[in-house]
Design a protein around this motif. Structure first.
Motif, short mmCIF file in Angstrom:
data_model
loop_
_atom_site.label_atom_id
_atom_site.label_comp_id
_atom_site.label_asym_id
_atom_site.label_seq_id
_atom_site.Cartn_x
_atom_site.Cartn_y
_atom_site.Cartn_z
N THR A 1 -14.94 -7.39 -6.30
CA THR A 1 -15.25 -6.55 -5.15
C THR A 1 -16.75 -6.30 -5.03
OG1 THR A 1 -13.10 -5.45 -5.34
CG2 THR A 1 -14.79 -4.32 -4.05
N LEU A 2 -17.39 -5.97 -6.14
CA LEU A 2 -18.83 -5.69 -6.09
C LEU A 2 -19.64 -6.92 -5.70
CD1 LEU A 2 -19.31 -3.50 -9.30
CD2 LEU A 2 -19.00 -2.74 -6.93
N ALA A 3 -19.11 -8.11 -5.98
CA ALA A 3 -19.85 -9.34 -5.70
C ALA A 3 -19.75 -9.79 -4.24
CB ALA A 3 -19.35 -10.46 -6.61
N GLN A 4 -18.87 -9.15 -3.45
CA GLN A 4 -18.70 -9.58 -2.07
C GLN A 4 -19.92 -9.22 -1.22
OE1 GLN A 4 -15.93 -11.60 -1.46
NE2 GLN A 4 -16.02 -11.25 -3.69
N PRO A 5 -20.28 -10.06 -0.26
CA PRO A 5 -21.43 -9.77 0.61
C PRO A 5 -21.26 -8.43 1.34
CG PRO A 5 -20.67 -12.03 0.91
CD PRO A 5 -19.65 -11.36 0.05
N GLY A 6 -22.34 -7.66 1.39
CA GLY A 6 -22.31 -6.37 2.06
C GLY A 6 -21.81 -5.23 1.20
#
Length: 385
Positions: free
Chosen positions: A130-135
């Motif tokens: 989740t933290l790695a997703q863009p935005g």
């Protein structure tokens, strides 16, 4: 072609579903639980946008476990949350993220299933993904939803073989389309009624006069009781069931995770009611609901009109929800789909061997022809209404 991921020699590789997975299930016996039709795939992915990914760890003499990930839609799950409801029949389990679902009535992450001692690794995997997703650079809290059943009867569960990267692989491999069933993903090492269990799925489609909505169910089955198929007590015919002669009892303890998806525009309150009706389908299979069982059902809606988007959370926009008086057909749909998903998890499983505490263990899959014979003798197809 649907694929799942299997760990081989320390690497993750794609494998196509075996013939028992593709062709098995209760419908191969000419049986169809309930009265409602299925969707085209007879799977949770009949609810548009829902994705399923699985990583199977099946190698060596005793690693029999894995991960199954369900994504409510293909967009930004954290920003575009889905309403959700949770019900617990017996709470001997470890469902991470449960209290926030109860409190806020929404889900903001993939729903991940794994084994009991791997919940922590699965949570880490969900958070890292989740933290790695863009935005998502500003995110400081993630409610990772992770359910489990205990596969220690076949798996070296204390070895903690599920790692965060397996969870991320399952999430990133998630697709729409057919779902691999049986001894795959989080169901690789599970046992039901003394037979091999696993991942199972099914769906139901309401006619347009009742809303035209879809209800899909995916289960991770791992519990005991008296196996009942299409109303027939198959367990007594085979001679394996809980409380047999009150002394040579099959152990009833275990768990089941039930994940319900629908495209009906339901509030979190009515999704909680929908989740509760999934247990009607569980009961029809002969579940014991034992003291040591963790029986959980999570339901969510993918309908655009009830999504918890950032704009709706800030602007208090009006939401059009399906009325209480029209919920009953959805209740029927989820009970039927749950019953079939569980039976499919067994009929599509394969006999599994392992070594547990130095002892060889063989958990047999249900014999399709034996089940067919029992069902036909007890309730011939010609006698069905």
């Amino acid at each position: 072609m649907s694929v799942f991921l299997a760990l081989q020699g320390g690497s993750v590789a794609a494998h196509d579903m075996n013939s028992r997975d593709r062709d098995g299930g209760i419908r191969a016996l000419g049986r169809a639980p309930g009265v409602l039709p299925t969707g085209p795939l007879n799977a949770i992915t009949d609810v548009t946008g829902v994705r399923v990914g699985q990583v199977t760890l099946n190698h060596g003499e005793n690693i029999r476990t894995g991960v199954t990930a369900i994504l409510p839609h293909g967009g930004d799950l954290f920003r575009d949350k889905v309403p959700a409801g949770l019900k617990v029949a017996n709470g001997y389990g470890k469902l991470a993220g449960a209290t926030q679902i109860i409190e806020l009535g929404e889900i903001e992450s993939p729903i991940v299933l794994t084994n009991t001692l791997s919940v922590g690794a699965a949570m880490e995997g969900v958070v890292r993904w989740t933290l790695a997703q863009p935005g998502h650079e500003d995110i400081r809290s993630v409610n990772a939803v992770v359910g489990e059943t205990n596969d220690g009867g076949l798996n070296d569960i204390r070895g903690l073989h599920v790692r965060p990267e397996h969870v991320i692989a399952a999430i990133e491999s998630a697709t729409t389309g057919p779902v691999a069933e049986g001894a795959v993903g989080a169901g690789t090492g599970t046992i039901v009624f003394g037979f091999k269990g696993g991942i199972g799925t099914s769906s139901r489609q309401l006619p347009q006069s009742l809303g035209g909505f879809n209800v899909g169910v995916l289960v991770q089955s791992n519990y005991g009781g008296l196996l009942t198929i299409d109303g027939v007590p198959v367990g007594t015919e085979i001679g394996r069931y809980y409380l047999k002669d009150a002394v040579e009892a099959e152990k009833p303890d275990g768990s089941i995770m039930i994940v319900v998806a629908t495209d009906a525009p339901l509030s979190d309150r009515n999704l909680e009611r929908l989740a509760e009706r999934a247990f009607a389908g569980l009961a029809r299979t002969g579940a014991a609901y034992s003291n040591g069982s963790g029986d959980y059902a999570i339901a969510f809606s993918t309908h655009e009109g009830v999504r918890r988007t950032a704009a709706r959370r800030e602007e208090q926009a009006a939401v059009q929800e399906w009325p209480n008086d029209r919920m009953s057909p959805l209740f029927v749909a989820v009970a039927e789909a749950t019953e079939e998903a569980i039976i499919n998890s067994m009929l599509k499983a394969t006999t599994t061997r392992s070594v547990v505490n130095g002892r060889e263990v063989v958990i047999e899959a249900l014999d399709m022809e034996q089940v067919r014979t029992i069902l036909d003798r007890a309730r011939p197809l010609s006698a069905r209404p």
